[in-house]
Design a protein around this motif. Structure first.
Motif, PDB file in Angstrom:
ATOM      1  N   UNK A  85       0.829  -1.207   0.000  1.00  0.00           N
ATOM      2  CA  UNK A  85       0.000   0.000   0.000  1.00  0.00           C
ATOM      3  C   UNK A  85       0.860   1.252   0.000  1.00  0.00           C
ATOM      4  N   UNK A  86       1.910   1.262   0.811  1.00  0.00           N
ATOM      5  CA  UNK A  86       2.797   2.426   0.834  1.00  0.00           C
ATOM      6  C   UNK A  86       3.520   2.575  -0.505  1.00  0.00           C
ATOM      7  N   UNK A  87       3.905   1.449  -1.107  1.00  0.00           N
ATOM      8  CA  UNK A  87       4.558   1.508  -2.409  1.00  0.00           C
ATOM      9  C   UNK A  87       3.624   2.066  -3.475  1.00  0.00           C
ATOM     10  N   UNK A  88       2.336   1.761  -3.368  1.00  0.00           N
ATOM     11  CA  UNK A  88       1.384   2.189  -4.391  1.00  0.00           C
ATOM     12  C   UNK A  88       1.152   3.692  -4.389  1.00  0.00           C
ATOM     13  N   UNK A  89       1.289   4.343  -3.214  1.00  0.00           N
ATOM     14  CA  UNK A  89       1.005   5.780  -3.154  1.00  0.00           C
ATOM     15  C   UNK A  89       2.232   6.636  -3.427  1.00  0.00           C
ATOM     16  N   UNK A 145      -5.265   1.080  -6.154  1.00  0.00           N
ATOM     17  CA  UNK A 145      -4.663   2.415  -6.179  1.00  0.00           C
ATOM     18  C   UNK A 145      -3.620   2.520  -7.284  1.00  0.00           C
ATOM     19  N   UNK A 146      -2.860   1.460  -7.471  1.00  0.00           N
ATOM     20  CA  UNK A 146      -1.767   1.491  -8.432  1.00  0.00           C
ATOM     21  C   UNK A 146      -2.190   1.089  -9.843  1.00  0.00           C
ATOM     22  N   UNK A 147      -3.462   0.777 -10.033  1.00  0.00           N
ATOM     23  CA  UNK A 147      -3.912   0.375 -11.349  1.00  0.00           C
ATOM     24  C   UNK A 147      -3.522  -1.035 -11.718  1.00  0.00           C
ATOM     25  N   UNK A 148      -3.177  -1.846 -10.692  1.00  0.00           N
ATOM     26  CA  UNK A 148      -2.864  -3.270 -10.900  1.00  0.00           C
ATOM     27  C   UNK A 148      -1.707  -3.481 -11.874  1.00  0.00           C
ATOM     28  N   UNK A 149      -0.753  -2.549 -11.858  1.00  0.00           N
ATOM     29  CA  UNK A 149       0.414  -2.681 -12.734  1.00  0.00           C
ATOM     30  C   UNK A 149       1.597  -1.962 -12.097  1.00  0.00           C
ATOM     31  N   UNK A 150       2.805  -2.406 -12.417  1.00  0.00           N
ATOM     32  CA  UNK A 150       4.016  -1.787 -11.882  1.00  0.00           C
ATOM     33  C   UNK A 150       4.228  -0.414 -12.517  1.00  0.00           C
ATOM     34  N   UNK A 151       4.635   0.554 -11.689  1.00  0.00           N
ATOM     35  CA  UNK A 151       4.878   1.904 -12.178  1.00  0.00           C
ATOM     36  C   UNK A 151       6.324   2.290 -11.897  1.00  0.00           C
ATOM     37  N   UNK A 159      15.673   7.317  -5.470  1.00  0.00           N
ATOM     38  CA  UNK A 159      16.524   6.277  -6.049  1.00  0.00           C
ATOM     39  C   UNK A 159      17.896   6.253  -5.376  1.00  0.00           C
ATOM     40  N   UNK A 160      18.418   7.437  -5.054  1.00  0.00           N
ATOM     41  CA  UNK A 160      19.702   7.496  -4.341  1.00  0.00           C
ATOM     42  C   UNK A 160      19.578   6.868  -2.954  1.00  0.00           C
ATOM     43  N   UNK A 161      18.455   7.096  -2.288  1.00  0.00           N
ATOM     44  CA  UNK A 161      18.239   6.518  -0.966  1.00  0.00           C
ATOM     45  C   UNK A 161      18.224   5.002  -1.031  1.00  0.00           C
ATOM     46  N   UNK A 162      17.745   4.474  -2.142  1.00  0.00           N
ATOM     47  CA  UNK A 162      17.660   3.031  -2.279  1.00  0.00           C
ATOM     48  C   UNK A 162      18.898   2.386  -2.855  1.00  0.00           C
ATOM     49  N   UNK A 163      19.897   3.194  -3.253  1.00  0.00           N
ATOM     50  CA  UNK A 163      21.074   2.603  -3.892  1.00  0.00           C
ATOM     51  C   UNK A 163      22.400   3.128  -3.363  1.00  0.00           C
ATOM     52  N   UNK A 164      22.419   4.308  -2.752  1.00  0.00           N
ATOM     53  CA  UNK A 164      23.682   4.899  -2.304  1.00  0.00           C
ATOM     54  C   UNK A 164      24.178   4.270  -1.012  1.00  0.00           C
ATOM     55  N   UNK A 239      14.246  -0.682  -5.949  1.00  0.00           N
ATOM     56  CA  UNK A 239      13.822  -1.354  -7.179  1.00  0.00           C
ATOM     57  C   UNK A 239      13.442  -0.418  -8.302  1.00  0.00           C
ATOM     58  N   UNK A 240      13.357   0.882  -8.023  1.00  0.00           N
ATOM     59  CA  UNK A 240      13.027   1.902  -9.026  1.00  0.00           C
ATOM     60  C   UNK A 240      11.648   1.692  -9.630  1.00  0.00           C
ATOM     61  N   UNK A 241      10.753   1.041  -8.885  1.00  0.00           N
ATOM     62  CA  UNK A 241       9.376   0.889  -9.352  1.00  0.00           C
ATOM     63  C   UNK A 241       8.472   0.556  -8.188  1.00  0.00           C
ATOM     64  N   UNK A 242       7.189   0.855  -8.366  1.00  0.00           N
ATOM     65  CA  UNK A 242       6.162   0.488  -7.398  1.00  0.00           C
ATOM     66  C   UNK A 242       5.334  -0.644  -7.985  1.00  0.00           C
ATOM     67  N   UNK A 243       5.399  -1.807  -7.346  1.00  0.00           N
ATOM     68  CA  UNK A 243       4.707  -2.992  -7.858  1.00  0.00           C
ATOM     69  C   UNK A 243       3.963  -3.672  -6.693  1.00  0.00           C
TER      70      UNK A 243
END
Length: 321
Positions: A85-89, A145-151, A159-164, A239-243
């Motif tokens: 849910x948090x990823x979707x918003x 909420x996410x349209x049932x697809x990865x965004x 992205x830096x927070x998730x990779x640096x 992951x650079x996407x919301x799925x």
């Protein structure tokens, strides 16, 4: 006439069992690390260590909240859905900036935890039932909420927070480490922590002694929801996407495993934060070692199941001692 009873071997066995229960996860983690290095010396390369820390950080965040919930003799099966849910918003609010997006995700996590906590504290619904309903409903809501697809997500700061990395350690791991430190202080150094443990040990007695049982229970589930939402944000950044259809799947099981392996008894009344950290690292290390040596996922799951059974057995002995 005084009768003498020889209790030496019994005392030795009790002492050995106590040492195993208290320090077994740390010893097992050390032994497993030595085995991993012995099988493949490249395992200690900083690049591989960073990969392991990236992977374990979200699990550790969720496990910290789960440890608090289990400490009250509860369970939170909704954490995987909260991640979704948090990823979707996040993509919906990134247009307003990173802070509003993260804030909205955390607020959703807190709201989910508040609903679950209210169901447990006021409606007195069994925690497993209350959070199971949220797990099912939350996952469905996330997909809607996410349209049932990865965004895809392209916000640079996220992205830096998730990779640096900072000083060679992933920023995600630093965040998880700070949360672990704060959780440990909360449990060991605050009145709230003592109330939490007391409620898990004997809820009825805590209620009769005047402790704010309902408030503590709701707060614990809110903290669990917020930590799960934070894990969801970091997963999106990494992951650079919301799925929502896939992110957070089985995370509740991974978190429970880390908590139980770390020595927190399912019967409540105790929270081992450092043990939870070690448990999360231990389970991540097992998965990494088996995966790197091309062991099929089915065998990995069997090994993890055996470890869980042994850990639950040990924690039950602690809870009844």
């Amino acid at each position: 006439m005084t009768s003498l009873t020889w209790t030496g071997p019994a005392l030795d066995r009790a002492r050995a069992r106590r040492l195993l229960q208290e320090y077994g996860v740390y010893a097992a983690l050390a032994v497993l690390f030595v085995i991993a290095v012995g099988l493949d010396t490249s395992f200690v390369q900083m690049s591989n260590i960073r990969v392991q820390l990236f992977q374990v950080a979200p699990t550790l965040l969720v496990a910290l909240g789960m440890a608090l919930v289990i400490g009250t003799e509860g369970i939170d099966l909704s954490v995987g859905a909260v991640i979704a849910l948090s990823a979707s918003v996040v993509p919906l609010y990134l247009g307003y900036g990173l802070f509003p997006a993260v804030l909205m995700a955390l607020l959703l996590g807190a709201a989910s935890g508040a609903v679950g906590g209210a169901m447990v504290a006021f409606a007195r619904i069994q925690p497993i039932v209350a959070t199971l309903s949220l797990m099912i409903g939350g996952r469905g809501l996330a997909e809607l909420v996410n349209g049932n697809s990865a965004k895809p997500v392209t916000q640079t700061t996220l992205l830096d927070l998730g990779s640096n990395s900072l000083a060679g350690i992933p920023e995600m791991a630093w965040i998880a480490g700070v949360c672990a430190l704060l959780t440990g202080l909360l449990v060991r150094r605050t009145t709230f922590g003592r109330q939490l443990v007391s409620i898990g040990d004997n809820r009825q007695a805590s209620r009769l002694s005047g402790l704010p049982v309902r408030r503590v229970l709701i707060t614990v589930y809110v903290i669990s929801g917020v930590l799960a939402a934070l894990a969801g944000v970091l997963i999106v950044g990494h992951g650079a996407e919301a799925d929502p259809a896939n992110q957070g799947l089985n995370m509740e099981l991974n978190a429970i495993t880390a908590v139980v392996v770390g020595g927190t008894p399912l019967s409540g009344g105790r929270v081992r934060v450092l043990g939870t950290v070690a448990g999360a690292l231990f389970m991540q290390l097992i998965t990494a070692v088996l995966t790197q040596h091309n062991v099929h996922t089915s065998y990995t799951q069997i090994v993890e199941a055996a470890i869980i059974c042994f850990a639950v057995y040990a924690s039950q002995e602690r809870g009844t001692r």
